[in-house]
Design a protein around this motif. Structure first.
Motif, PDB file in Angstrom:
ATOM      1  N   GLY A  75       4.097  68.199  27.267  1.00  0.00           N
ATOM      2  CA  GLY A  75       5.175  67.314  28.469  1.00  0.00           C
ATOM      3  C   GLY A  75       6.623  67.174  28.572  1.00  0.00           C
ATOM      4  O   GLY A  75       6.761  68.340  27.884  1.00  0.00           O
ATOM      5  N   ASP A  76       7.052  66.572  28.602  1.00  0.00           N
ATOM      6  CA  ASP A  76       8.881  66.110  27.892  1.00  0.00           C
ATOM      7  C   ASP A  76       8.807  65.884  26.398  1.00  0.00           C
ATOM      8  O   ASP A  76       9.346  65.527  26.594  1.00  0.00           O
ATOM      9  CB  ASP A  76       9.211  65.459  28.778  1.00  0.00           C
ATOM     10  CG  ASP A  76       9.573  66.192  30.689  1.00  0.00           C
ATOM     11  OD1 ASP A  76       9.814  67.480  30.451  1.00  0.00           O
ATOM     12  OD2 ASP A  76       9.349  66.065  31.448  1.00  0.00           O
ATOM     13  N   ASP A  77       7.741  65.076  26.252  1.00  0.00           N
ATOM     14  CA  ASP A  77       7.657  65.047  24.719  1.00  0.00           C
ATOM     15  C   ASP A  77       7.824  64.944  23.124  1.00  0.00           C
ATOM     16  O   ASP A  77       6.414  66.007  23.604  1.00  0.00           O
ATOM     17  CB  ASP A  77       6.419  63.558  24.829  1.00  0.00           C
ATOM     18  CG  ASP A  77       6.760  62.618  23.571  1.00  0.00           C
ATOM     19  OD1 ASP A  77       7.807  62.383  23.669  1.00  0.00           O
ATOM     20  OD2 ASP A  77       5.283  62.321  22.957  1.00  0.00           O
ATOM     21  N   VAL A  78       8.423  65.207  22.696  1.00  0.00           N
ATOM     22  CA  VAL A  78       8.705  66.194  22.008  1.00  0.00           C
ATOM     23  C   VAL A  78       8.984  65.185  19.937  1.00  0.00           C
ATOM     24  O   VAL A  78      10.125  64.493  20.041  1.00  0.00           O
ATOM     25  CB  VAL A  78       9.942  67.122  21.734  1.00  0.00           C
ATOM     26  CG1 VAL A  78       9.787  67.827  20.360  1.00  0.00           C
ATOM     27  CG2 VAL A  78       9.452  68.074  23.111  1.00  0.00           C
ATOM     28  N   ALA A 117       1.931  72.136  19.021  1.00  0.00           N
ATOM     29  CA  ALA A 117       2.440  72.465  18.141  1.00  0.00           C
ATOM     30  C   ALA A 117       3.045  73.516  17.933  1.00  0.00           C
ATOM     31  O   ALA A 117       2.579  74.895  18.122  1.00  0.00           O
ATOM     32  CB  ALA A 117       1.062  72.983  17.029  1.00  0.00           C
ATOM     33  N   SER A 118       4.791  73.724  17.031  1.00  0.00           N
ATOM     34  CA  SER A 118       5.471  74.273  16.247  1.00  0.00           C
ATOM     35  C   SER A 118       5.017  74.403  15.468  1.00  0.00           C
ATOM     36  O   SER A 118       6.283  72.873  14.238  1.00  0.00           O
ATOM     37  CB  SER A 118       6.450  74.634  16.608  1.00  0.00           C
ATOM     38  OG  SER A 118       6.377  74.989  18.533  1.00  0.00           O
ATOM     39  N   THR A 119       4.618  74.581  14.493  1.00  0.00           N
ATOM     40  CA  THR A 119       4.473  75.142  12.624  1.00  0.00           C
ATOM     41  C   THR A 119       5.277  76.169  11.680  1.00  0.00           C
ATOM     42  O   THR A 119       4.880  76.837  11.988  1.00  0.00           O
ATOM     43  CB  THR A 119       2.306  74.499  12.847  1.00  0.00           C
ATOM     44  OG1 THR A 119       2.641  74.578  13.903  1.00  0.00           O
ATOM     45  CG2 THR A 119       2.462  74.904  11.018  1.00  0.00           C
ATOM     46  N   PHE A 120       6.084  75.228  10.873  1.00  0.00           N
ATOM     47  CA  PHE A 120       6.405  75.569  10.163  1.00  0.00           C
ATOM     48  C   PHE A 120       6.853  76.073   8.300  1.00  0.00           C
ATOM     49  O   PHE A 120       6.491  74.643   8.238  1.00  0.00           O
ATOM     50  CB  PHE A 120       8.225  75.540  10.320  1.00  0.00           C
ATOM     51  CG  PHE A 120       9.211  75.410  12.151  1.00  0.00           C
ATOM     52  CD1 PHE A 120       9.843  76.685  12.529  1.00  0.00           C
ATOM     53  CD2 PHE A 120       8.795  74.574  13.078  1.00  0.00           C
ATOM     54  CE1 PHE A 120       9.962  76.936  13.620  1.00  0.00           C
ATOM     55  CE2 PHE A 120       9.276  74.153  14.050  1.00  0.00           C
ATOM     56  CZ  PHE A 120      10.029  75.954  14.531  1.00  0.00           C
ATOM     57  N   GLY A 165      15.972  75.721  17.851  1.00  0.00           N
ATOM     58  CA  GLY A 165      16.364  74.856  18.817  1.00  0.00           C
ATOM     59  C   GLY A 165      15.792  73.641  18.374  1.00  0.00           C
ATOM     60  O   GLY A 165      16.096  72.170  19.430  1.00  0.00           O
ATOM     61  N   HIS A 166      15.417  73.385  17.426  1.00  0.00           N
ATOM     62  CA  HIS A 166      14.439  71.775  16.809  1.00  0.00           C
ATOM     63  C   HIS A 166      15.523  71.138  16.394  1.00  0.00           C
ATOM     64  O   HIS A 166      15.177  69.614  15.645  1.00  0.00           O
ATOM     65  CB  HIS A 166      12.858  72.290  16.277  1.00  0.00           C
ATOM     66  CG  HIS A 166      12.341  72.414  17.275  1.00  0.00           C
ATOM     67  ND1 HIS A 166      11.402  71.316  18.650  1.00  0.00           N
ATOM     68  CD2 HIS A 166      11.009  73.585  17.123  1.00  0.00           C
ATOM     69  CE1 HIS A 166      10.491  71.978  19.083  1.00  0.00           C
ATOM     70  NE2 HIS A 166      10.034  73.225  18.365  1.00  0.00           N
ATOM     71  N   GLN A 167      16.545  71.831  15.728  1.00  0.00           N
ATOM     72  CA  GLN A 167      16.697  71.373  15.229  1.00  0.00           C
ATOM     73  C   GLN A 167      17.413  69.705  14.886  1.00  0.00           C
ATOM     74  O   GLN A 167      17.645  68.460  14.027  1.00  0.00           O
ATOM     75  CB  GLN A 167      17.467  72.176  14.300  1.00  0.00           C
ATOM     76  CG  GLN A 167      18.075  73.465  13.270  1.00  0.00           C
ATOM     77  CD  GLN A 167      19.176  73.818  12.828  1.00  0.00           C
ATOM     78  OE1 GLN A 167      19.275  74.260  13.687  1.00  0.00           O
ATOM     79  NE2 GLN A 167      19.178  74.342  12.013  1.00  0.00           N
ATOM     80  N   PRO A 168      18.474  69.954  16.643  1.00  0.00           N
ATOM     81  CA  PRO A 168      18.754  68.443  17.036  1.00  0.00           C
ATOM     82  C   PRO A 168      17.981  67.478  16.513  1.00  0.00           C
ATOM     83  O   PRO A 168      18.026  66.065  16.122  1.00  0.00           O
ATOM     84  CB  PRO A 168      19.069  68.583  18.446  1.00  0.00           C
ATOM     85  CG  PRO A 168      19.440  70.496  17.901  1.00  0.00           C
ATOM     86  CD  PRO A 168      18.589  70.587  17.521  1.00  0.00           C
ATOM     87  N   LEU A 169      16.372  67.387  16.680  1.00  0.00           N
ATOM     88  CA  LEU A 169      15.384  66.659  16.868  1.00  0.00           C
ATOM     89  C   LEU A 169      15.353  66.104  15.290  1.00  0.00           C
ATOM     90  O   LEU A 169      14.907  64.545  14.998  1.00  0.00           O
ATOM     91  CB  LEU A 169      14.421  67.306  17.526  1.00  0.00           C
ATOM     92  CG  LEU A 169      13.079  66.074  17.675  1.00  0.00           C
ATOM     93  CD1 LEU A 169      13.065  64.261  17.615  1.00  0.00           C
ATOM     94  CD2 LEU A 169      11.409  66.656  17.601  1.00  0.00           C
ATOM     95  N   LEU A 170      14.693  67.091  14.783  1.00  0.00           N
ATOM     96  CA  LEU A 170      14.867  66.794  13.024  1.00  0.00           C
ATOM     97  C   LEU A 170      16.159  66.324  12.116  1.00  0.00           C
ATOM     98  O   LEU A 170      15.679  65.199  11.823  1.00  0.00           O
ATOM     99  CB  LEU A 170      14.769  67.914  12.786  1.00  0.00           C
ATOM    100  CG  LEU A 170      13.262  69.337  12.630  1.00  0.00           C
ATOM    101  CD1 LEU A 170      13.751  71.158  12.274  1.00  0.00           C
ATOM    102  CD2 LEU A 170      12.355  68.600  11.938  1.00  0.00           C
ATOM    103  N   GLN A 171      17.129  66.709  13.238  1.00  0.00           N
ATOM    104  CA  GLN A 171      17.985  65.496  11.883  1.00  0.00           C
ATOM    105  C   GLN A 171      18.091  64.240  12.378  1.00  0.00           C
ATOM    106  O   GLN A 171      18.826  63.396  11.850  1.00  0.00           O
ATOM    107  CB  GLN A 171      19.227  66.807  12.761  1.00  0.00           C
ATOM    108  CG  GLN A 171      21.007  66.289  12.214  1.00  0.00           C
ATOM    109  CD  GLN A 171      20.848  66.957  10.135  1.00  0.00           C
ATOM    110  OE1 GLN A 171      20.564  67.461   9.747  1.00  0.00           O
ATOM    111  NE2 GLN A 171      20.329  65.569   9.299  1.00  0.00           N
TER     112      GLN A 171
END
Length: 180
Positions: A75-78, A117-120, A165-171
């Motif tokens: 949903g909206d939870d990442v 899942a987005s798996t890197f 797109g995931h960099q802000p959350l990761l940081q």
């Protein structure tokens, strides 16, 4: 339904290949779920995905040290998917020599919706001296949940822009690391 995927990558002057396979869990006992759910109701866990990603790589030794980072969207939870007994300071799902990625999420008690899942596959360019992470390749997988029953999603390659797109959350989650 697409359940297998091969993704080429290159790092440290060598080529490699990720082989991804996502299958429904037909036997939660055989997959070891009783180790993390002692009162396992195998029928409730049946059909959820099992994802395995192995590596072939032409580099050797220290050159073959890499990691996996996984981002989960419901949903909206990442969130960044971290293994509970590893350091929460580090962003890795796993890190080491030619690391195999494995995950077998089973959440029959969650509300209906999509678990993706987005798996890197990632590297720390200097292996251990810095806290810089660079993506090499990525894929997406998961399931839709309806009344406690999963319907697997296709496994698909992800474009490089998904990392940014995931960099802000990761940081924000791992401020001592830089996500290139």
């Amino acid at each position: 339904m697409r359940r297998e995927l091969s993704l080429p990558f290159e790092t440290r002057g060598h080529r490699g290949l990720i082989s991804v396979r996502v299958v429904p869990n037909d036997d939660p006992w055989a997959s070891g779920h009783q180790l993390v759910v002692p009162d396992l109701d195998a029928e409730a866990f049946r059909g959820f995905p099992i994802c395995t990603a192995g590596l072939r790589y032409h580099g050797q030794g220290i050159e073959a040290i890499m990691g996996w980072i996984q981002v989960i969207t419901r949903g909206d939870d990442v969130t960044i998917d971290l293994v509970p007994n590893l350091s929460p300071v580090d962003p890795f799902y796993t890190y080491g020599y030619l690391p195999t990625f494995f995950d077998a999420p089973a959440n029959p008690d969650h509300p209906d919706g999509t678990w993706r899942a987005s798996t890197f596959l990632v590297v720390v360019p200097d292996v251990i001296r810095s806290h810089v992470v660079e993506p090499l390749a990525a894929f997406s997988w998961g399931y839709n949940l309806h009344a406690g029953r999963p319907d697997l999603l296709d496994v698909t390659p992800l474009p490089a822009r998904d990392w940014s797109g995931h960099q802000p959350l990761l940081q924000a989650t791992h401020p001592t690391w830089t996500f290139a």
